[in-house]
Design a protein around this motif. Structure first.
Motif, PDB file in Angstrom:
ATOM      1  N   HIS A  56      25.645  56.378  52.411  1.00 30.66           N
ATOM      2  CA  HIS A  56      24.879  54.738  52.211  1.00 30.66           C
ATOM      3  C   HIS A  56      24.748  54.541  53.926  1.00 30.66           C
ATOM      4  CE1 HIS A  56      26.064  54.249  48.124  1.00 30.66           C
ATOM      5  NE2 HIS A  56      27.451  55.490  47.996  1.00 30.66           N
ATOM      6  N   CYS A  93      31.198  53.918  53.892  1.00 33.73           N
ATOM      7  CA  CYS A  93      31.606  54.417  52.011  1.00 33.73           C
ATOM      8  C   CYS A  93      32.969  54.069  51.736  1.00 33.73           C
ATOM      9  CB  CYS A  93      30.763  55.849  52.257  1.00 33.73           C
ATOM     10  SG  CYS A  93      30.909  56.651  50.834  1.00 33.73           S
ATOM     11  N   SER A  97      30.017  52.178  48.073  1.00 28.72           N
ATOM     12  CA  SER A  97      29.559  51.422  49.264  1.00 28.72           C
ATOM     13  C   SER A  97      29.621  49.915  49.866  1.00 28.72           C
ATOM     14  CB  SER A  97      28.455  52.328  49.709  1.00 28.72           C
ATOM     15  OG  SER A  97      28.706  51.507  50.931  1.00 28.72           O
TER      16      SER A  97
END
Length: 351
Positions: free
Chosen positions: A223, A227, A243
């Motif tokens: 992400h 996260c 996330s």
């Protein structure tokens, strides 16, 4: 460089997900038979009931492996255990002993009588519902915020605010290993095969270690921002991460590639849970609803309405019942007082 963790809604990201995202993210040819069947079920079972569990907010809920009991951990320093009787939760016991907030708890993977709590008081405690007593208190080095029990039942991993993860022998209650990480550790989990250990971190990565060697295997840029949470599906096919970018990404366990993402939430995803058959994924945030998606398509299956941010969700291990807890206030008398309730969605509308 630290990644900013300010809440970013999908609008800030132009509705696209992690860099490795597949282009078929949200394209679907209409709802599957499974979705239609579950929607039909939930139309008659869309009731949510709440049950008083604590005197302050509830941080964590979890079901025993046989689904007979639900445990909750709270800011009030206690854990509560309920029995599931037909369509209601009946409070069985309140477990006292911690000197600080109970931030996370989990059950033994195959023994329905044992659960473990992690607290800011620098201890974890193992409890036995048969004797309603604490059978072990294990001192740790820091304020504990996350905990998981290995699938083989032999080890408990606990992470603290200083990003140290301690591996504790569940029989001898002694530390077997300790790892200090150089990044912010958010949530921890073994894979279902018990041979890899996963951590989500503040840089948006998933770190994978071999187990029990604890040697780095891979780091996945999952992400663009923090996260937060990770869950494995009971079938061993996928795992999901949530996330601060408000996205949930679904990963193939064997290939370690992202197969799709879910983008209906607008706030950082705090908590995830797969249904017992691995076909539904519940995710929640500060949005005032819990998203229930079909795993294989990403299609929206249902939306559970909430009045406040949701901290924790947990599907029942055998039935389409979802336990959860929100940041509710007891508005009847004092709007600042925390309600301390746990909730159950999926009950018959006429119950």
């Amino acid at each position: 460089m630290a990644v900013p963790t300010a809440p970013m809604g999908p609008s800030a990201l132009g509705q696209t997900g992690p860099g490795s995202m597949a282009p078929w993210c949200s394209v679907s040819s209409g709802p599957s038979r499974y979705v239609l069947g579950m929607q039909e079920l939930f139309r008659g079972h869309s009731k949510t009931r709440e049950f008083l569990a604590h005197s302050a907010k509830v941080h964590s809920v979890a079901w025993s492996c046989d689904g007979r009991r639900l445990a909750s951990g709270s800011f009030d320093k206690t854990a509560s255990v309920f029995l599931l009787e037909k369509d209601r939760l009946v409070k069985e016991n309140n477990y006292r002993g911690h000197g600080d907030s109970v931030d996370q708890l989990c059950w033994h993977p195959s023994n329905p009588d044992l659960f473990v709590t992690a607290s800011g008081d620098k201890t974890i405690r193992i409890w036995d519902v048969r004797t309603t007593k604490c059978i072990a208190t294990v001192n740790t080095k820091g304020e504990n915020i996350n905990i998981c029990w290995s699938p083989d039942g032999q080890t408990i991993a606990v992470g603290n605010k200083d990003d140290v993860v301690t591996f504790i022998d569940a029989k001898t209650h002694r530390s077997k290993a300790e790892e200090q990480f150089k990044f912010e550790v958010n949530e921890i989990s073994w894979n279902n095969d018990n041979n890899m250990f996963f951590l989500t971190n503040g840089n948006g990565c998933i770190n994978i270690l071999s187990y029990p060697e604890l040697k780095p295997v891979q780091s996945i840029n999952a992400h663009p921002s923090n996260c937060i949470c990770i869950k494995f599906d009971p079938m061993g096919k996928y795992f999901a991460t949530g996330s601060a970018d408000a996205l949930v990404s679904l990963w193939d366990v064997d290939e370690l590639v992202c197969v799709r993402c879910f983008s209906r939430l607008d706030w950082p995803v705090r908590t995830l849970s797969f249904s017992h058959d691995g076909k539904m994924l519940a995710s929640a945030s500060e949005d005032h609803f819990i998203d229930i998606a079909e795993v294989e398509t990403g299609d929206k299956l249902w939306e559970v309405q909430c009045e406040s941010p949701t901290f924790t969700v947990a599907w029942h291990p055998k039935r389409p019942l979802l336990a959860f807890a929100c940041d509710d206030k007891d508005g009847k008398y004092d709007s600042s007082r925390e309600a301390g309730t746990v909730k159950l969605f999926g009950l018959p509308n006429d119950s």
